[in-house]
Write an enzyme that holds these catalytic residues in place. Structure first.
Site, PDB file in Angstrom:
ATOM      1  N   LYS A 190       0.741  -1.085   0.016  1.00  0.00           N
ATOM      2  CA  LYS A 190      -0.024   0.072   0.009  1.00  0.00           C
ATOM      3  C   LYS A 190       0.994   1.183  -0.034  1.00  0.00           C
ATOM      4  O   LYS A 190       1.325   1.685   1.014  1.00  0.00           O
ATOM      5  CB  LYS A 190      -0.785   0.124   1.398  1.00  0.00           C
ATOM      6  CG  LYS A 190      -2.184   0.509   1.137  1.00  0.00           C
ATOM      7  CD  LYS A 190      -2.128   2.212   0.815  1.00  0.00           C
ATOM      8  CE  LYS A 190      -2.048   3.096   1.839  1.00  0.00           C
ATOM      9  NZ  LYS A 190      -1.925   4.315   1.447  1.00  0.00           N
ATOM     10  N   GLU A 266       8.472   1.483  11.739  1.00  0.00           N
ATOM     11  CA  GLU A 266       9.772   2.047  11.348  1.00  0.00           C
ATOM     12  C   GLU A 266       9.053   3.744  11.326  1.00  0.00           C
ATOM     13  O   GLU A 266       8.507   3.775  10.552  1.00  0.00           O
ATOM     14  CB  GLU A 266      10.344   1.764  10.086  1.00  0.00           C
ATOM     15  CG  GLU A 266      10.954   0.513  10.001  1.00  0.00           C
ATOM     16  CD  GLU A 266      12.586   0.501  10.604  1.00  0.00           C
ATOM     17  OE1 GLU A 266      12.910   1.598  11.030  1.00  0.00           O
ATOM     18  OE2 GLU A 266      13.069  -0.588  10.417  1.00  0.00           O
ATOM     19  N   CYS A 301      13.456  10.745   7.586  1.00  0.00           N
ATOM     20  CA  CYS A 301      13.041  10.147   9.053  1.00  0.00           C
ATOM     21  C   CYS A 301      14.299  10.590   9.766  1.00  0.00           C
ATOM     22  O   CYS A 301      14.386  10.601  11.047  1.00  0.00           O
ATOM     23  CB  CYS A 301      12.745   8.763   9.005  1.00  0.00           C
ATOM     24  SG  CYS A 301      13.846   7.603   8.131  1.00  0.00           S
ATOM     25  N   GLU A 398       8.740  16.537  15.327  1.00  0.00           N
ATOM     26  CA  GLU A 398       9.397  16.091  13.799  1.00  0.00           C
ATOM     27  C   GLU A 398       8.698  17.170  12.769  1.00  0.00           C
ATOM     28  O   GLU A 398       7.311  17.192  12.742  1.00  0.00           O
ATOM     29  CB  GLU A 398       9.055  14.578  13.294  1.00  0.00           C
ATOM     30  CG  GLU A 398       9.606  14.444  12.113  1.00  0.00           C
ATOM     31  CD  GLU A 398       9.468  12.877  11.858  1.00  0.00           C
ATOM     32  OE1 GLU A 398       8.150  12.367  11.711  1.00  0.00           O
ATOM     33  OE2 GLU A 398      10.263  12.142  11.335  1.00  0.00           O
TER      34      GLU A 398
HETATM   35  P1  NAD Z   1       2.074   8.644   7.396  1.00  0.00           P
HETATM   36  O1  NAD Z   1       2.410   7.958   8.561  1.00  0.00           O
HETATM   37  O2  NAD Z   1       1.180   9.953   7.247  1.00  0.00           O
HETATM   38  O3  NAD Z   1       1.591   7.620   6.257  1.00  0.00           O
HETATM   39  C1  NAD Z   1       2.528   6.401   5.920  1.00  0.00           C
HETATM   40  C2  NAD Z   1       1.664   5.383   5.271  1.00  0.00           C
HETATM   41  O4  NAD Z   1       0.293   5.054   6.280  1.00  0.00           O
HETATM   42  C3  NAD Z   1       0.851   6.005   4.003  1.00  0.00           C
HETATM   43  O5  NAD Z   1       0.831   4.725   2.928  1.00  0.00           O
HETATM   44  C4  NAD Z   1      -0.464   6.092   4.533  1.00  0.00           C
HETATM   45  O6  NAD Z   1      -1.199   6.193   3.454  1.00  0.00           O
HETATM   46  C5  NAD Z   1      -0.775   5.471   5.549  1.00  0.00           C
HETATM   47  N1  NAD Z   1      -1.724   5.695   6.508  1.00  0.00           N
HETATM   48  C6  NAD Z   1      -2.107   6.728   6.976  1.00  0.00           C
HETATM   49  N2  NAD Z   1      -3.074   7.095   7.798  1.00  0.00           N
HETATM   50  C7  NAD Z   1      -3.385   5.916   8.252  1.00  0.00           C
HETATM   51  C8  NAD Z   1      -4.372   5.242   8.879  1.00  0.00           C
HETATM   52  N3  NAD Z   1      -5.036   5.881   9.607  1.00  0.00           N
HETATM   53  N4  NAD Z   1      -4.357   3.961   8.725  1.00  0.00           N
HETATM   54  C9  NAD Z   1      -3.572   3.130   8.103  1.00  0.00           C
HETATM   55  N5  NAD Z   1      -2.706   3.542   7.119  1.00  0.00           N
HETATM   56  C10 NAD Z   1      -2.575   5.051   7.107  1.00  0.00           C
HETATM   57  O7  NAD Z   1       3.568   9.103   6.875  1.00  0.00           O
HETATM   58  P2  NAD Z   1       4.124   9.806   5.469  1.00  0.00           P
HETATM   59  O8  NAD Z   1       3.532  11.155   5.675  1.00  0.00           O
HETATM   60  O9  NAD Z   1       3.795   9.132   4.499  1.00  0.00           O
HETATM   61  O10 NAD Z   1       5.619   9.704   5.812  1.00  0.00           O
HETATM   62  C11 NAD Z   1       6.456  10.634   6.833  1.00  0.00           C
HETATM   63  C12 NAD Z   1       6.526   9.831   8.020  1.00  0.00           C
HETATM   64  O11 NAD Z   1       7.251   8.755   7.731  1.00  0.00           O
HETATM   65  C13 NAD Z   1       7.543  10.708   8.903  1.00  0.00           C
HETATM   66  O12 NAD Z   1       7.155  10.626  10.384  1.00  0.00           O
HETATM   67  C14 NAD Z   1       8.765  10.054   8.639  1.00  0.00           C
HETATM   68  O13 NAD Z   1       9.800  10.143   9.846  1.00  0.00           O
HETATM   69  C15 NAD Z   1       8.442   8.507   8.628  1.00  0.00           C
HETATM   70  N6  NAD Z   1       9.397   7.660   8.023  1.00  0.00           N
HETATM   71  C16 NAD Z   1      10.050   6.762   8.682  1.00  0.00           C
HETATM   72  C17 NAD Z   1      11.246   6.124   8.029  1.00  0.00           C
HETATM   73  C18 NAD Z   1      11.947   4.961   8.930  1.00  0.00           C
HETATM   74  O14 NAD Z   1      12.579   4.049   8.274  1.00  0.00           O
HETATM   75  N7  NAD Z   1      11.750   5.062  10.197  1.00  0.00           N
HETATM   76  C19 NAD Z   1      11.631   6.297   6.833  1.00  0.00           C
HETATM   77  C20 NAD Z   1      10.760   7.256   5.958  1.00  0.00           C
HETATM   78  C21 NAD Z   1       9.749   8.114   6.532  1.00  0.00           C
END
Ligand code: NAD
Length: 494
Positions: A190, A266, A301, A398
């Protein structure tokens, strides 16, 4: 990749007709709700209308993955045959890297040169690394009493749902899919709503490489609908998530309320980057601090978003970072010369700008940036604040954008206290020429990765992941296989 000019990238973009249908059971499926627009952050243009998977489409995708796991050939193939398919997939990604780089640059704004040179290189390397270990695993036969034999085998864990963010859309997918598929699992991917198109193209290449139908399915849609349906689905055995801490909490709840599927998280970070006066090269430390916070427009991240610098060298270091920020080539991600592109969406741009506002309001001193760029697209200037104190929002939350918060300290103990004064624990760095000090500080830092005199070093042989609110479990390395395999014990009376 051949040299492609800015003009030619634009022409390619104008000709682009991306595939938008979900991939379920090896075929395209455009059923679902109303759909959503894939919007390009470079100019706000709509790239495509993408179907949105509701519960029904998620059911179909999970059923296809379930069938492929329970009855299909993939988990039963010789590991060397799985390896051959993954290696072919890597070759096809290399063949089509220009198309994939274009999709990534258009949909999430990464400069096309980095989409190719950094992101796709990581994808190809990841597919090859896990392909190569697919047939190298050894099981265990512990020493037991005469008359009995115990076998401990690693079994593929089943259907894996991978829910990933947009900042490194294909790298994050590869970190989940490559070890899961190498282990013999099947998967449903997804992608984030902001990056649906590159993932579909990536999955089509997997089909072309010979992945049997249903082994890799892709469903697009809003997180609260499509992601949630996967999180709650009883047919999913493992949920591998990369994204925000807030959504990570949701996945733990979904699992608790459904089948207790294994959830790996993650999550976000607020990583401290400590510069001591005895850094081997202060200018290099400053340049790396600037590169780290502005790379990928700060949408990292691991971004070193808290610079902790010793007060004796703070002026020199900060001056150099501000000079770097001002010199950065911010612009069209399709221009091969661009160093920093736009933020992923107008909503995210506004969120990042609200932190610039919060920094000012809380009394930090703005040294660079702090505003959007006067041009179409979702651009924010590289931004630097100093005189930041630990309680300010820009020191605690963040931001996920090109905003650096500079704090100063008087000695190493204070630096460690400041560094650990965060809910996150993804990464940290320390710059010093003193080996003992480097070890002592690195041990005291609560983070999944600590870099000494460098930043963002990584390798597929080395695990990556966080502690505290940055999540748990490790991507990359052999340790990632723990996520996608179960240990089975078989006792045999002889
Ligand atoms: P997000 O958490 O908003 O979304 C990530 C994924 O989750 C997307 O596919 C989104 O559609 C899905 N999602 C959103 N709400 C949901 C819900 N209620 N239920 C189920 N799925 C849902 O994050 P983002 O804005 O796409 O990415 C940024 C975040 O990702 C930052 O916090 C960043 O630090 C983190 N990140 C972490 C790593 C790591 O390896 N630790 C790497 C890259 C990004």
């Amino acid at each position: 990749m051949p040299d492609i000019s800015h003009q030619e990238w634009r022409e390619r973009a104008a000709r682009l007709v991306p595939a938008t249908a979900h991939r379920i059971g090896g075929t395209a499926c455009d059923a679902g709700g109303d759909g959503f627009d894939a919007v390009s952050p470079r100019d706000g243009a709509v790239l495509a209308r993408v179907p949105s998977a509701g519960k029904d489409e998620v059911d179909l995708a999970v059923a296809a993955a379930r069938r492929a796991f329970d009855e299909g050939p993939w988990p039963r193939l010789k590991p060397a045959e799985r390896k051959a398919v993954l290696l072919r997939w890597a070759d096809l990604v290399e063949r089509d890297r220009a198309d994939l780089a274009l999709l990534i640059a258009l949909e999430m704004g990464k400069p096309v040169a980095e989409a190719d040179g950094i992101e796709l290189r990581a994808v190809v390397n990841g597919l090859r690394w896990y392909a190569e270990i697919a047939d190298k695993g050894l099981d265990e036969a512990p020493r037991t009493a005469d008359g009995s034999l115990a076998l401990v085998t690693r079994e593929p864990a089943g259907v894996v749902a991978a829910v990933v963010p947009w900042n490194f859309p294909l790298t994050m997918a590869t970190w989940k899919l490559a070890p899961a598929l190498a282990a013999g699992c099947t998967a449903v991917l997804k992608p984030a709503e902001e990056s649906p198109l590159s993932a579909l193209r990536f999955a089509a290449l997997a089909d072309e490489a010979g992945l049997p139908p249903g082994v890799l399915n892709v469903v697009n849609g809003p997180g609260e609908v499509t992601g949630r349906a996967l999180g709650e689905h009883p047919g999913v055995d493992v949920l591998a998530f990369t994204g925000s801490t807030e959504v990570g909490r949701h996945f733990l709840r979904y699992a608790a309320d459904s089948n207790l599927k294994r959830v790996w998280l993650e999550l976000g970070g607020k990583s401290p980057n400590i510069i001591l006066p005895d850094a081997p090269d202060l200018d290099a430390a400053a340049d790396t601090a600037a590169w780290g916070i502005f790379f990928n427009a700060g949408e990292m991240c691991t971004a070193p978003s808290r610079l902790l610098v010793h007060r004796d060298v703070a002026d020199r270091v900060v001056e150099r970072i501000v000079a770097r920020a001002s010199a950065l080539r911010v612009g069209d991600p399709l221009d091969p010369e661009t160093e920093m592109g736009p933020l992923v969406s107008s909503r995210h741009r506004d969120r990042v700008l609200s932190y610039a506002e919060a920094g000012r309001a809380d009394g930090a001193r703005l040294l660079a940036g702090g505003a959007s760029l006067d041009r179409p697209g979702f651009f924010v200037q590289p931004t630097v604040f100093d005189q930041v104190t630990p309680s300010m929002r820009i020191a605690r939350e963040e931001i996920f954008g090109p905003v650096l918060s500079v704090l100063t300290f008087a000695d190493a103990d204070e630096a460690v206290r400041l560094a650990n004064d965060t809910d996150y624990g993804l990464a940290a760095a320390v710059w010093t020429s003193d080996l003992s000090k480097a070890h002592r500080i690195s041990r005291a830092l609560r983070a999944g990765t600590v870099w000494v005199n460098c930043y963002e070093e990584g390798d597929y042989s080395v695990p990556f992941g966080g502690v505290k609110l940055s999540g748990h479990g490790r991507d990359k390395s052999l340790h990632a296989l723990d996520k996608y395999t179960d240990l089975k014990t078989t006792w045999i009376e002889l």
